[in-house]
Design a protein around this motif. Structure first.
Motif, PDB file in Angstrom:
ATOM      1  N   ARG A  64       2.207   5.273 -11.206  1.00  0.00           N
ATOM      2  CA  ARG A  64       0.806   5.707 -11.222  1.00  0.00           C
ATOM      3  C   ARG A  64       0.092   5.184  -9.974  1.00  0.00           C
ATOM      4  O   ARG A  64      -0.667   5.900  -9.327  1.00  0.00           O
ATOM      5  CB  ARG A  64       0.117   5.191 -12.484  1.00  0.00           C
ATOM      6  N   LEU A  65       0.356   3.943  -9.643  1.00  0.00           N
ATOM      7  CA  LEU A  65      -0.252   3.337  -8.472  1.00  0.00           C
ATOM      8  C   LEU A  65       0.192   4.050  -7.189  1.00  0.00           C
ATOM      9  O   LEU A  65      -0.580   4.204  -6.252  1.00  0.00           O
ATOM     10  CB  LEU A  65       0.133   1.856  -8.416  1.00  0.00           C
TER      11      LEU A  65
ATOM     12  N   GLN B 230      -9.975  -1.095  -0.445  1.00  0.00           N
ATOM     13  CA  GLN B 230      -9.893  -0.901  -1.897  1.00  0.00           C
ATOM     14  C   GLN B 230      -8.461  -0.609  -2.329  1.00  0.00           C
ATOM     15  O   GLN B 230      -7.980  -1.150  -3.330  1.00  0.00           O
ATOM     16  CB  GLN B 230     -10.822   0.228  -2.334  1.00  0.00           C
ATOM     17  N   HIS B 231      -7.764   0.233  -1.572  1.00  0.00           N
ATOM     18  CA  HIS B 231      -6.362   0.518  -1.882  1.00  0.00           C
ATOM     19  C   HIS B 231      -5.516  -0.744  -1.761  1.00  0.00           C
ATOM     20  O   HIS B 231      -4.666  -1.021  -2.612  1.00  0.00           O
ATOM     21  CB  HIS B 231      -5.806   1.605  -0.954  1.00  0.00           C
TER      22      HIS B 231
ATOM     23  N   LYS C 202      -5.797  -3.070  -4.779  1.00  0.00           N
ATOM     24  CA  LYS C 202      -4.991  -2.638  -5.926  1.00  0.00           C
ATOM     25  C   LYS C 202      -3.512  -2.904  -5.687  1.00  0.00           C
ATOM     26  O   LYS C 202      -2.795  -3.350  -6.587  1.00  0.00           O
ATOM     27  CB  LYS C 202      -5.235  -1.158  -6.218  1.00  0.00           C
TER      28      LYS C 202
ATOM     29  N   ALA D  64     -12.233   2.188   2.284  1.00  0.00           N
ATOM     30  CA  ALA D  64     -11.294   2.832   1.349  1.00  0.00           C
ATOM     31  C   ALA D  64      -9.927   2.156   1.423  1.00  0.00           C
ATOM     32  O   ALA D  64      -9.286   1.903   0.398  1.00  0.00           O
ATOM     33  CB  ALA D  64     -11.170   4.316   1.652  1.00  0.00           C
TER      34      ALA D  64
ATOM     35  N   SER E 257       0.949   7.170  -6.920  1.00  0.00           N
ATOM     36  CA  SER E 257       0.704   8.607  -6.961  1.00  0.00           C
ATOM     37  C   SER E 257      -0.391   9.040  -5.993  1.00  0.00           C
ATOM     38  O   SER E 257      -0.677  10.223  -5.861  1.00  0.00           O
ATOM     39  CB  SER E 257       0.338   9.047  -8.388  1.00  0.00           C
ATOM     40  N   ASP E 258      -0.984   8.108  -5.282  1.00  0.00           N
ATOM     41  CA  ASP E 258      -2.035   8.411  -4.325  1.00  0.00           C
ATOM     42  C   ASP E 258      -1.446   8.526  -2.914  1.00  0.00           C
ATOM     43  O   ASP E 258      -0.798   7.593  -2.444  1.00  0.00           O
ATOM     44  CB  ASP E 258      -3.091   7.297  -4.367  1.00  0.00           C
ATOM     45  N   PRO E 259      -1.673   9.648  -2.213  1.00  0.00           N
ATOM     46  CA  PRO E 259      -1.101   9.820  -0.869  1.00  0.00           C
ATOM     47  C   PRO E 259      -1.511   8.737   0.125  1.00  0.00           C
ATOM     48  O   PRO E 259      -0.685   8.309   0.946  1.00  0.00           O
ATOM     49  CB  PRO E 259      -1.630  11.187  -0.431  1.00  0.00           C
ATOM     50  N   THR E 260      -2.753   8.275   0.048  1.00  0.00           N
ATOM     51  CA  THR E 260      -3.191   7.231   0.978  1.00  0.00           C
ATOM     52  C   THR E 260      -2.427   5.940   0.740  1.00  0.00           C
ATOM     53  O   THR E 260      -2.022   5.268   1.694  1.00  0.00           O
ATOM     54  CB  THR E 260      -4.711   6.993   0.849  1.00  0.00           C
ATOM     55  N   ARG E 261      -2.175   5.610  -0.512  1.00  0.00           N
ATOM     56  CA  ARG E 261      -1.413   4.384  -0.801  1.00  0.00           C
ATOM     57  C   ARG E 261       0.018   4.496  -0.308  1.00  0.00           C
ATOM     58  O   ARG E 261       0.595   3.518   0.167  1.00  0.00           O
ATOM     59  CB  ARG E 261      -1.451   4.079  -2.295  1.00  0.00           C
TER      60      ARG E 261
END
Length: 108
Positions: free
Chosen positions: A24-25, A61-62, A65, A58, A27-31
């Motif tokens: 889930r973590l 923040q990534h 996490k 931003a 699943s973000d393209p930026t991460r």
């Protein structure tokens, strides 16, 4: 059917939940971009922001996490913090995911 497989083992519920949280973590393209950049070496938020084409706030923040999840670590030097991937396992996972569906890269 699985009884006939001598080394068959299912992960326990905690392992499954931890894996699901990690996916889930990620699943973000930026991460994914941030982790890929950090797997190449240590860098700052400003540099990461430029590499992933995102605002430094931003990216911070990534990173927060990702750090809480144990995927990255920070090293303070004066007023700057330099981040790096926690281990090579993350890079292997990303490399595998990024080559899926690409016949040239996946060796098909």
């Amino acid at each position: 059917m699985h009884d006939s497989l001598p080394d068959f083992r299912m992960p326990d519920d905690e392992q499954v939940h931890l894996a699901a949280d990690a996916f889930r973590l990620l699943s973000d393209p930026t991460r994914i971009k941030i982790l890929w950049a950090l797997s190449q070496g240590e860098t700052s938020v400003a540099c990461l922001a430029e590499l992933v084409d995102a605002a430094p706030t931003a990216v911070s923040q990534h990173l927060s996490k990702l750090r809480l999840a144990g995927l990255v670590r920070g090293r303070r030097q004066g007023t700057f913090v330099y981040y790096s991937a926690e281990d090579a396992q993350v890079q292997r996972l990303l490399a595998e995911a990024l080559t899926q569906g690409d016949p040239v890269r996946s060796g098909e």
